[in-house]
Design an enzyme around this catalytic site. Structure first.
Site, mmCIF file in Angstrom:
data_model
loop_
_atom_site.group_PDB
_atom_site.id
_atom_site.type_symbol
_atom_site.label_atom_id
_atom_site.label_comp_id
_atom_site.label_asym_id
_atom_site.label_seq_id
_atom_site.Cartn_x
_atom_site.Cartn_y
_atom_site.Cartn_z
ATOM 1 N N ASP A 46 6.645 -4.315 4.192
ATOM 2 C CA ASP A 46 5.435 -3.926 3.455
ATOM 3 C C ASP A 46 5.639 -4.015 1.946
ATOM 4 O OD1 ASP A 46 3.939 -3.422 5.646
ATOM 5 O OD2 ASP A 46 4.144 -1.242 5.575
ATOM 6 N N LYS A 68 -0.255 -4.581 2.595
ATOM 7 C CA LYS A 68 -1.683 -4.287 2.722
ATOM 8 C C LYS A 68 -2.245 -3.688 1.459
ATOM 9 C CE LYS A 68 -2.940 -2.158 6.500
ATOM 10 N NZ LYS A 68 -3.751 -3.049 7.289
ATOM 11 N N MET A 183 -1.554 8.971 -1.346
ATOM 12 C CA MET A 183 -2.731 8.133 -1.592
ATOM 13 C C MET A 183 -3.880 8.963 -2.164
ATOM 14 S SD MET A 183 -2.508 5.806 1.867
ATOM 15 C CE MET A 183 -1.948 7.080 2.966
HETATM 16 N N1 SAH Z 1 5.169 5.805 5.001
HETATM 17 C C1 SAH Z 1 5.185 6.140 3.574
HETATM 18 C C2 SAH Z 1 3.793 6.450 3.065
HETATM 19 C C3 SAH Z 1 2.850 5.279 3.106
HETATM 20 S S1 SAH Z 1 1.307 5.648 2.416
HETATM 21 C C4 SAH Z 1 6.142 7.312 3.349
HETATM 22 O O1 SAH Z 1 6.582 7.937 4.304
HETATM 23 O O2 SAH Z 1 6.457 7.594 2.204
HETATM 24 C C5 SAH Z 1 1.513 5.078 0.765
HETATM 25 C C6 SAH Z 1 1.543 6.243 -0.195
HETATM 26 O O3 SAH Z 1 2.828 6.845 -0.180
HETATM 27 C C7 SAH Z 1 1.316 5.872 -1.642
HETATM 28 O O4 SAH Z 1 -0.045 5.712 -1.938
HETATM 29 C C8 SAH Z 1 1.899 7.078 -2.334
HETATM 30 O O5 SAH Z 1 1.042 8.191 -2.249
HETATM 31 C C9 SAH Z 1 3.102 7.362 -1.460
HETATM 32 N N2 SAH Z 1 4.321 6.722 -1.962
HETATM 33 C C10 SAH Z 1 5.088 5.844 -1.320
HETATM 34 N N3 SAH Z 1 6.171 5.508 -2.062
HETATM 35 C C11 SAH Z 1 6.071 6.208 -3.214
HETATM 36 C C12 SAH Z 1 6.876 6.331 -4.374
HETATM 37 N N4 SAH Z 1 8.007 5.649 -4.521
HETATM 38 N N5 SAH Z 1 6.453 7.161 -5.354
HETATM 39 C C13 SAH Z 1 5.329 7.872 -5.234
HETATM 40 N N6 SAH Z 1 4.530 7.801 -4.156
HETATM 41 C C14 SAH Z 1 4.898 6.992 -3.156
#
Ligand code: SAH
Length: 259
Positions: A46, A68, A183
């Site tokens: 991703d 995505k 998000m």
């Molecule tokens: N599966 C992922 C989440 C996917 S949804 C997890 O467990 O972290 C995507 C959201 O995750 C982003 O919009 C943001 O809110 C958060 N996110 C993912 N990586 C991030 C990062 N390095 N810093 C801040 N927010 C992050």
């Protein structure tokens, strides 16, 4: 490296490993996911997966982007699930690599269902989710004996693009001292309004943590009342985690990560 005799699972041809890459910093990968990268034939990844993590794949592995988000053309979820099934049916070892943890706001369950429907064997390899690892790198405890005995992880954005209707903001407001929102930046104004309407204090602390655990990590703190203005004024960018609650107060003294 002086390693104990770890027993890694066998990455069988024709199977899919649904794996979490963690929030960004490659050193936060689990040993199991690292092993998967070393043994995969194809890595389907991703947008949120750091390029330095992809460099840990074995050199003969094919890397396929299935992102995505953000500007790039999005790939339909069914297409991604079908691709995983097709690759496995071609007897490949398929590593499906997602940001954070594959089962936290990441459509991992839908991919599992597609694999089960097609009779493809799979494993789930957890990763550090942004709502935990990102807070650690911002010096914000997820829980602390002195502030909160409960925490809630919420998505601020549904598949359709709206603030989720099935979140009971009023109950959360009363029942969960710390809210960790994924998000959430697009609808932060609506989230703020719902929480204020449900009785959360205007001066409650809010942290916005952008690009957590990477060289570009940025943390901005504010209050519930002013968080949207501060987000705009600071020009802090997604991906970001929003933390609402008293544990944010620790950031000032616990902030240890200075990229
Ligand atoms: N599966 C992922 C989440 C996917 S949804 C997890 O467990 O972290 C995507 C959201 O995750 C982003 O919009 C943001 O809110 C958060 N996110 C993912 N990586 C991030 C990062 N390095 N810093 C801040 N927010 C992050």
């Amino acid at each position: 490296m002086n390693m104990p005799d770890l027993i890694f699972p066998e990455f069988e041809p024709g199977s899919v490993w649904l794996a979490g890459a963690g929030p960004g910093d490659p050193t936060l990968l689990t040993l199991a996911v690292h092993d998967g990268l070393q043994n995969a034939d194809v890595v389907v990844y991703d947008a949120l997966v750091d390029e330095n993590i992809l460099k840990l794949a074995n050199t003969s592995a094919r890397l396929e982007y299935a992102g995505k988000r953000g500007g790039r053309p999005s790939t339909d979820q069914d297409d991604i699930s079908n691709k995983l099934v097709e690759l496995a049916q071609k007897n490949k070892r398929v590593l499906r690599l997602k940001g954070g943890d594959p089962m936290v706001f990441g459509r991992g369950p839908q991919e599992c269902e597609a694999l089960i429907a097609a009779g493809i064997p799979f494993r789930i390899l957890p990763g550090i989710t942004a709502g935990i690892g990102g807070l650690a790198y911002a010096g914000i405890p997820v829980t602390s004996r002195d502030t909160n005995a409960a925490v809630t992880f919420i998505t601020g954005h549904t598949a359709g693009g709206d603030i989720p209707d099935d979140v009971d903001w009023e109950s959360l407001s009363k029942g969960s001292p710390t809210l960790v929102i994924y998000m959430g930046s697009k609808h932060l104004d609506k989230i703020r309004d719902r929480l204020l309407a449900a009785g959360r204090p205007k001066n409650e602390l809010v942290a916005l943590i952008s690009k957590a655990t990477t060289e570009q990590q940025q943390t901005v703190t504010s209050t519930l009342e002013h968080c949207t203005n501060v987000m705009i004024a600071s020009e802090i960018k997604a991906p970001m985690i929003i933390v609402i609650g008293p544990t944010v107060g620790y950031h000032e003294t616990f902030n240890w990560f200075h990229p």
